[in-house]
Design a protein around this motif. Structure first.
Motif, PDB file in Angstrom:
ATOM      1  N   ASP A 119       0.808  -1.219   0.000  1.00  0.00           N
ATOM      2  CA  ASP A 119       0.000   0.000   0.000  1.00  0.00           C
ATOM      3  C   ASP A 119       0.837   1.263   0.000  1.00  0.00           C
ATOM      4  O   ASP A 119       0.314   2.351  -0.207  1.00  0.00           O
ATOM      5  N   PHE A 120       2.139   1.132   0.277  1.00  0.00           N
ATOM      6  CA  PHE A 120       3.013   2.295   0.446  1.00  0.00           C
ATOM      7  C   PHE A 120       4.407   1.948  -0.057  1.00  0.00           C
ATOM      8  O   PHE A 120       4.915   0.851   0.193  1.00  0.00           O
ATOM      9  N   GLU A 121       5.008   2.893  -0.757  1.00  0.00           N
ATOM     10  CA  GLU A 121       6.391   2.753  -1.209  1.00  0.00           C
ATOM     11  C   GLU A 121       7.062   4.109  -1.085  1.00  0.00           C
ATOM     12  O   GLU A 121       6.442   5.143  -1.349  1.00  0.00           O
ATOM     13  N   ILE A 122       8.334   4.106  -0.691  1.00  0.00           N
ATOM     14  CA  ILE A 122       9.087   5.347  -0.549  1.00  0.00           C
ATOM     15  C   ILE A 122      10.428   5.200  -1.239  1.00  0.00           C
ATOM     16  O   ILE A 122      11.130   4.208  -1.045  1.00  0.00           O
ATOM     17  N   LYS A 123      10.768   6.170  -2.080  1.00  0.00           N
ATOM     18  CA  LYS A 123      12.098   6.205  -2.701  1.00  0.00           C
ATOM     19  C   LYS A 123      12.705   7.560  -2.416  1.00  0.00           C
ATOM     20  O   LYS A 123      11.996   8.563  -2.315  1.00  0.00           O
ATOM     21  N   VAL A 124      14.027   7.582  -2.247  1.00  0.00           N
ATOM     22  CA  VAL A 124      14.688   8.817  -1.843  1.00  0.00           C
ATOM     23  C   VAL A 124      15.989   9.019  -2.596  1.00  0.00           C
ATOM     24  O   VAL A 124      16.567   8.084  -3.150  1.00  0.00           O
ATOM     25  N   ILE A 125      16.439  10.261  -2.547  1.00  0.00           N
ATOM     26  CA  ILE A 125      17.797  10.640  -2.947  1.00  0.00           C
ATOM     27  C   ILE A 125      18.404  11.311  -1.725  1.00  0.00           C
ATOM     28  O   ILE A 125      17.801  12.193  -1.114  1.00  0.00           O
ATOM     29  N   ALA A 126      19.612  10.864  -1.360  1.00  0.00           N
ATOM     30  CA  ALA A 126      20.313  11.422  -0.203  1.00  0.00           C
ATOM     31  C   ALA A 126      21.663  11.971  -0.642  1.00  0.00           C
ATOM     32  O   ALA A 126      22.290  11.458  -1.575  1.00  0.00           O
ATOM     33  N   LYS A 127      22.107  13.029   0.030  1.00  0.00           N
ATOM     34  CA  LYS A 127      23.457  13.560  -0.159  1.00  0.00           C
ATOM     35  C   LYS A 127      24.349  12.796   0.800  1.00  0.00           C
ATOM     36  O   LYS A 127      24.117  12.792   2.009  1.00  0.00           O
ATOM     37  N   ILE A 128      25.331  12.099   0.276  1.00  0.00           N
ATOM     38  CA  ILE A 128      26.219  11.304   1.122  1.00  0.00           C
ATOM     39  C   ILE A 128      27.138  12.251   1.900  1.00  0.00           C
ATOM     40  O   ILE A 128      27.801  13.108   1.311  1.00  0.00           O
ATOM     41  N   PRO A 129      27.167  12.098   3.229  1.00  0.00           N
ATOM     42  CA  PRO A 129      28.029  12.971   4.031  1.00  0.00           C
ATOM     43  C   PRO A 129      29.514  12.778   3.658  1.00  0.00           C
ATOM     44  O   PRO A 129      29.928  11.667   3.325  1.00  0.00           O
ATOM     45  N   GLU A 130      30.260  13.843   3.743  1.00  0.00           N
ATOM     46  CA  GLU A 130      31.695  13.755   3.410  1.00  0.00           C
ATOM     47  C   GLU A 130      32.389  12.715   4.264  1.00  0.00           C
ATOM     48  O   GLU A 130      33.311  12.041   3.805  1.00  0.00           O
ATOM     49  N   SER A 131      31.944  12.535   5.492  1.00  0.00           N
ATOM     50  CA  SER A 131      32.553  11.543   6.385  1.00  0.00           C
ATOM     51  C   SER A 131      32.317  10.107   5.910  1.00  0.00           C
ATOM     52  O   SER A 131      33.044   9.205   6.293  1.00  0.00           O
ATOM     53  N   ALA A 132      31.330   9.906   5.039  1.00  0.00           N
ATOM     54  CA  ALA A 132      31.017   8.561   4.533  1.00  0.00           C
ATOM     55  C   ALA A 132      31.635   8.303   3.172  1.00  0.00           C
ATOM     56  O   ALA A 132      31.573   7.196   2.655  1.00  0.00           O
ATOM     57  N   VAL A 133      32.223   9.332   2.558  1.00  0.00           N
ATOM     58  CA  VAL A 133      32.841   9.192   1.237  1.00  0.00           C
ATOM     59  C   VAL A 133      34.251   8.692   1.435  1.00  0.00           C
ATOM     60  O   VAL A 133      34.985   9.179   2.297  1.00  0.00           O
ATOM     61  N   GLY A 134      34.631   7.727   0.634  1.00  0.00           N
ATOM     62  CA  GLY A 134      36.017   7.307   0.765  1.00  0.00           C
ATOM     63  C   GLY A 134      36.216   5.960   0.416  1.00  0.00           C
ATOM     64  O   GLY A 134      36.586   5.140  -0.076  1.00  0.00           O
TER      65      GLY A 134
END
Length: 134
Positions: A119-134
């Motif tokens: 009955d429900f679906e959610i899709k998102v776009i997130a900005k990856i934090p700089e601390s998680a890039v690498g």
């Protein structure tokens, strides 16, 4: 073309591979998350509406966490609701419990007639934090 940088939540890779899609792709500092539903570990729908929405957020949060993100990093949301006229208020009460504080992400809501038993679906776009890039 370079290989896709796929993000899998713990314990659900087989389900995504069976259904032939990626739960999320990292690209250029963003995380593009496929629509998440309130599916149980075997992929079947949670029958209770409120529990289904809660489970959809749990599945979404597992993907965000696997990429080093939280819902606070989400910048854009699309929700799909079967029969929104009769279900919106019940769904939105649960959504509010998971949404966090302002400033809120952008939102597009779409009423649909079918979501493969959900009955429900959610899709998102997130900005990856700089601390998680690498």
């Amino acid at each position: 073309m370079s290989a896709r940088d796929v993000v899998f939540p713990a314990g659900r890779q087989a389900l995504y591979e069976k259904n032939r899609y990626s739960p999320a792709i990292r690209s250029n500092g963003f995380l593009f998350v496929s629509g998440q539903v309130g599916s149980r570990p075997d992929g079947s729908p949670e029958p209770d509406l409120e529990a289904q929405v809660t489970l959809a957020f749990a599945n979404l949060n597992a993907i965000l966490e696997a990429a080093g993100c939280t819902f606070k990093d989400v910048v854009d949301v699309t929700v799909f609701i079967v029969d929104p006229e009769s279900k919106f208020e019940r769904i939105w009460n649960v959504v509010g419990e998971n949404w966090g504080d302002a400033p809120y992400p952008t939102l597009t809501g779409i009423g649909v007639t079918w979501l493969y038993g959900f009955d429900f679906e959610i899709k998102v776009i997130a900005k990856i934090p700089e601390s998680a890039v690498g």
